[in-house]
Design an enzyme around this catalytic site. Structure first.
Site, PDB file in Angstrom:
ATOM      1  N   ARG A  79       0.838  -1.214   0.000  1.00 33.40           N
ATOM      2  CA  ARG A  79       0.000   0.000   0.000  1.00 33.40           C
ATOM      3  C   ARG A  79       0.876   1.269   0.000  1.00 33.40           C
ATOM      4  O   ARG A  79       0.555   2.248  -0.639  1.00 33.40           O
ATOM      5  CB  ARG A  79      -0.910   0.011   1.240  1.00 33.40           C
ATOM      6  CG  ARG A  79      -1.919  -1.101   1.290  1.00 33.40           C
ATOM      7  CD  ARG A  79      -2.916  -1.058   0.168  1.00 33.40           C
ATOM      8  NE  ARG A  79      -3.847   0.055   0.280  1.00 33.40           N
ATOM      9  CZ  ARG A  79      -4.552   0.544  -0.741  1.00 33.40           C
ATOM     10  NH1 ARG A  79      -4.410   0.036  -1.947  1.00 33.40           N
ATOM     11  NH2 ARG A  79      -5.374   1.547  -0.562  1.00 33.40           N
ATOM     12  N   GLN A  89     -10.351   9.056   6.993  1.00 26.60           N
ATOM     13  CA  GLN A  89     -10.137   7.669   7.430  1.00 26.60           C
ATOM     14  C   GLN A  89      -8.977   7.070   6.638  1.00 26.60           C
ATOM     15  O   GLN A  89      -8.544   5.955   6.909  1.00 26.60           O
ATOM     16  CB  GLN A  89     -11.396   6.835   7.166  1.00 26.60           C
ATOM     17  CG  GLN A  89     -12.605   7.304   7.940  1.00 26.60           C
ATOM     18  CD  GLN A  89     -13.884   6.659   7.412  1.00 26.60           C
ATOM     19  OE1 GLN A  89     -14.287   5.618   7.892  1.00 26.60           O
ATOM     20  NE2 GLN A  89     -14.494   7.265   6.415  1.00 26.60           N
ATOM     21  N   HIS A 113      -7.609   7.213  11.390  1.00 26.60           N
ATOM     22  CA  HIS A 113      -7.153   5.814  11.323  1.00 26.60           C
ATOM     23  C   HIS A 113      -5.628   5.719  11.181  1.00 26.60           C
ATOM     24  O   HIS A 113      -5.110   4.691  10.764  1.00 26.60           O
ATOM     25  CB  HIS A 113      -7.842   5.081  10.157  1.00 26.60           C
ATOM     26  CG  HIS A 113      -9.301   4.815  10.407  1.00 26.60           C
ATOM     27  ND1 HIS A 113     -10.165   4.351   9.442  1.00 26.60           N
ATOM     28  CD2 HIS A 113     -10.054   4.938  11.536  1.00 26.60           C
ATOM     29  CE1 HIS A 113     -11.390   4.222   9.959  1.00 26.60           C
ATOM     30  NE2 HIS A 113     -11.344   4.569  11.213  1.00 26.60           N
ATOM     31  N   CYS A 172      12.408  -0.591  17.009  1.00 25.90           N
ATOM     32  CA  CYS A 172      12.524   0.695  17.695  1.00 25.90           C
ATOM     33  C   CYS A 172      13.874   0.729  18.419  1.00 25.90           C
ATOM     34  O   CYS A 172      14.475  -0.337  18.653  1.00 25.90           O
ATOM     35  CB  CYS A 172      11.379   0.775  18.694  1.00 25.90           C
ATOM     36  SG  CYS A 172      11.368   2.231  19.749  1.00 25.90           S
ATOM     37  N   GLY A 191     -16.995   9.979  -0.161  1.00 25.57           N
ATOM     38  CA  GLY A 191     -16.350   8.721  -0.550  1.00 25.57           C
ATOM     39  C   GLY A 191     -16.163   7.732   0.575  1.00 25.57           C
ATOM     40  O   GLY A 191     -15.116   7.087   0.664  1.00 25.57           O
ATOM     41  N   ASN A 198     -20.866  11.114  -2.810  1.00 20.57           N
ATOM     42  CA  ASN A 198     -20.397   9.729  -2.980  1.00 20.57           C
ATOM     43  C   ASN A 198     -20.749   9.268  -4.387  1.00 20.57           C
ATOM     44  O   ASN A 198     -21.605   9.844  -5.054  1.00 20.57           O
ATOM     45  CB  ASN A 198     -21.078   8.825  -1.936  1.00 20.57           C
ATOM     46  CG  ASN A 198     -20.235   7.642  -1.531  1.00 20.57           C
ATOM     47  OD1 ASN A 198     -19.082   7.806  -1.134  1.00 20.57           O
ATOM     48  ND2 ASN A 198     -20.777   6.436  -1.642  1.00 20.57           N
TER      49      ASN A 198
HETATM   50  P1  OAD Z   1     -15.055   1.739   1.548  1.00 23.88           P
HETATM   51  O1  OAD Z   1     -14.300   0.965   0.538  1.00 23.88           O
HETATM   52  O2  OAD Z   1     -15.817   1.000   2.573  1.00 23.88           O
HETATM   53  O3  OAD Z   1     -16.086   2.718   0.809  1.00 23.88           O
HETATM   54  C1  OAD Z   1     -15.698   3.507  -0.281  1.00 23.88           C
HETATM   55  C2  OAD Z   1     -16.870   4.374  -0.711  1.00 23.88           C
HETATM   56  O4  OAD Z   1     -16.410   5.217  -1.750  1.00 23.88           O
HETATM   57  C3  OAD Z   1     -18.071   3.589  -1.259  1.00 23.88           C
HETATM   58  O5  OAD Z   1     -19.275   4.100  -0.688  1.00 23.88           O
HETATM   59  C4  OAD Z   1     -18.042   3.865  -2.766  1.00 23.88           C
HETATM   60  O6  OAD Z   1     -19.332   3.953  -3.342  1.00 23.88           O
HETATM   61  C5  OAD Z   1     -17.363   5.227  -2.803  1.00 23.88           C
HETATM   62  N1  OAD Z   1     -16.616   5.495  -4.048  1.00 23.88           N
HETATM   63  C6  OAD Z   1     -15.962   4.626  -4.840  1.00 23.88           C
HETATM   64  N2  OAD Z   1     -15.393   5.256  -5.888  1.00 23.88           N
HETATM   65  C7  OAD Z   1     -15.690   6.566  -5.745  1.00 23.88           C
HETATM   66  C8  OAD Z   1     -15.409   7.743  -6.515  1.00 23.88           C
HETATM   67  N3  OAD Z   1     -14.679   7.709  -7.619  1.00 23.88           N
HETATM   68  N4  OAD Z   1     -15.907   8.907  -6.077  1.00 23.88           N
HETATM   69  C9  OAD Z   1     -16.665   8.978  -4.943  1.00 23.88           C
HETATM   70  N5  OAD Z   1     -16.971   7.920  -4.186  1.00 23.88           N
HETATM   71  C10 OAD Z   1     -16.486   6.727  -4.574  1.00 23.88           C
HETATM   72  O7  OAD Z   1     -14.016   2.757   2.228  1.00 23.88           O
HETATM   73  P2  OAD Z   1     -14.139   3.567   3.601  1.00 23.88           P
HETATM   74  O8  OAD Z   1     -15.540   3.991   3.846  1.00 23.88           O
HETATM   75  O9  OAD Z   1     -13.082   4.616   3.577  1.00 23.88           O
HETATM   76  O10 OAD Z   1     -10.233   1.081   7.953  1.00 23.88           O
HETATM   77  O11 OAD Z   1     -13.741   2.467   4.648  1.00 23.88           O
HETATM   78  C11 OAD Z   1     -13.687   2.806   6.016  1.00 23.88           C
HETATM   79  C12 OAD Z   1     -12.581   2.052   6.703  1.00 23.88           C
HETATM   80  O12 OAD Z   1     -12.734   0.649   6.458  1.00 23.88           O
HETATM   81  C13 OAD Z   1     -11.181   2.347   6.188  1.00 23.88           C
HETATM   82  O13 OAD Z   1     -10.619   3.491   6.780  1.00 23.88           O
HETATM   83  C14 OAD Z   1     -10.424   1.120   6.536  1.00 23.88           C
HETATM   84  C15 OAD Z   1     -11.437   0.114   6.058  1.00 23.88           C
HETATM   85  O14 OAD Z   1     -11.326  -1.162   6.498  1.00 23.88           O
HETATM   86  C16 OAD Z   1      -9.227   0.350   8.487  1.00 23.88           C
HETATM   87  O15 OAD Z   1      -8.429  -0.270   7.806  1.00 23.88           O
HETATM   88  C17 OAD Z   1      -9.197   0.387   9.975  1.00 23.88           C
END
Ligand code: OAD
Length: 226
Positions: free
Chosen positions: A55, A87, A105, A132, A169, A195
């Site tokens: 990543r 996040q 996060h 460390c 997003g 979104n």
């Molecule tokens: P998700 O992958 O769960 O959600 C991504 C969102 O972005 C979805 O609702 C998609 O519809 C939207 N999306 C995709 N492409 C897009 C675009 N081009 N423009 C606008 N929106 C778009 O990701 P997060 O909600 O960020 O945490 O996930 C939350 C957390 O879950 C992350 O921070 C991570 C993950 O597991 C940890 O790793 C602790």
């Protein structure tokens, strides 16, 4: 106007970072419980390091997009007070010019000592040999499932004072971030979802605009500033 913005993986999707839960997303091909929990790291730290090394390399090859740039421009405008909470563990907001980004996060660009809690810039490649000065094993400074997100006091205070809360997003399935819209509403803020499509929390928002972040975010910023 005081605005609190929460961003998720969707804002970086068009930069090439992919998302977690969309079709073909990261958690479709990788086991969240093995790669994003303290238990997974304890069981197989090498596998977790390999995932975050991948990543980290990926984000270094990606560039901020028009949505990151638009939010940085919004932050620069003296008429608005923006609290930018993400996040995302990448640095695309900072590279677009945003300052004071709240990484709830954490970030995989920082190493965290699992023993003493010390932090330092993560090397490009981390391994079980990355230690460390205290001798403790290093881990990415990322908040995993089962851990408490960072800066919750500061985020809570900003939500209390917000005139507008905007989620960009994010799928709205991971708490506590998924609960920010309800909290903001209870404190009296207007709420807006930007979104690709309606998220799990879509009905909690007063307003919404659906489409790719590189279109809807600059469009909304333009509206606010004119
Ligand atoms: P998700 O992958 O769960 O959600 C991504 C969102 O972005 C979805 O609702 C998609 O519809 C939207 N999306 C995709 N492409 C897009 C675009 N081009 N423009 C606008 N929106 C778009 O990701 P997060 O909600 O960020 O945490 O996930 C939350 C957390 O879950 C992350 O921070 C991570 C993950 O597991 C940890 O790793 C602790």
């Amino acid at each position: 106007m005081r605005i609190v913005i929460l961003t998720g993986a969707g804002i970086s999707a068009e930069s090439g970072m992919g998302t977690f839960r969309d079709k073909g997303g990261l958690w479709e091909n990788a086991d969240l419980m093995k790669l994003a929990t303290p238990e997974g790291f304890a069981e197989d730290p090498a596998a977790v390091h390999a995932f975050y090394n991948m990543r980290r390399a990926k984000v270094r090859s990606c560039q901020p997009n028009a949505a990151h740039v638009a939010l940085a421009a919004l932050q620069m405008d003296p008429r608005v007070e923006v609290t930018l909470v993400t996040q995302n563990v990448d640095d695309l907001h900072e590279r677009a010019g945003s300052r004071d980004v709240i990484h709830m996060h954490g970030t995989h660009l920082v190493a965290l000592c699992a023993a003493c809690g010390d932090r330092w810039p993560a090397p490009e490649v981390m391994s079980v040999e990355t230690r460390c000065v205290c001798g403790g094993m290093a881990r990415p400074d990322v908040v995993w499932f089962g851990e408490v997100p960072y800066h919750m006091d500061r985020i809570g205070a900003a939500l209390q004072r917000a005139d507008l809360f905007v989620a960009i997003g994010t799928s709205g399935v991971v708490y506590p971030a998924a609960g920010f819209v309800r909290a903001a509403q209870e404190f009296g803020a207007d709420t807006l979802e930007l979104n690709l499509e309606p998220s799990e929390r879509a009905t909690d928002f007063a307003r919404s605009c659906f489409g790719p972040a590189t279109e809807v975010v600059p469009g909304w910023v333009n509206e606010v500033l004119t």
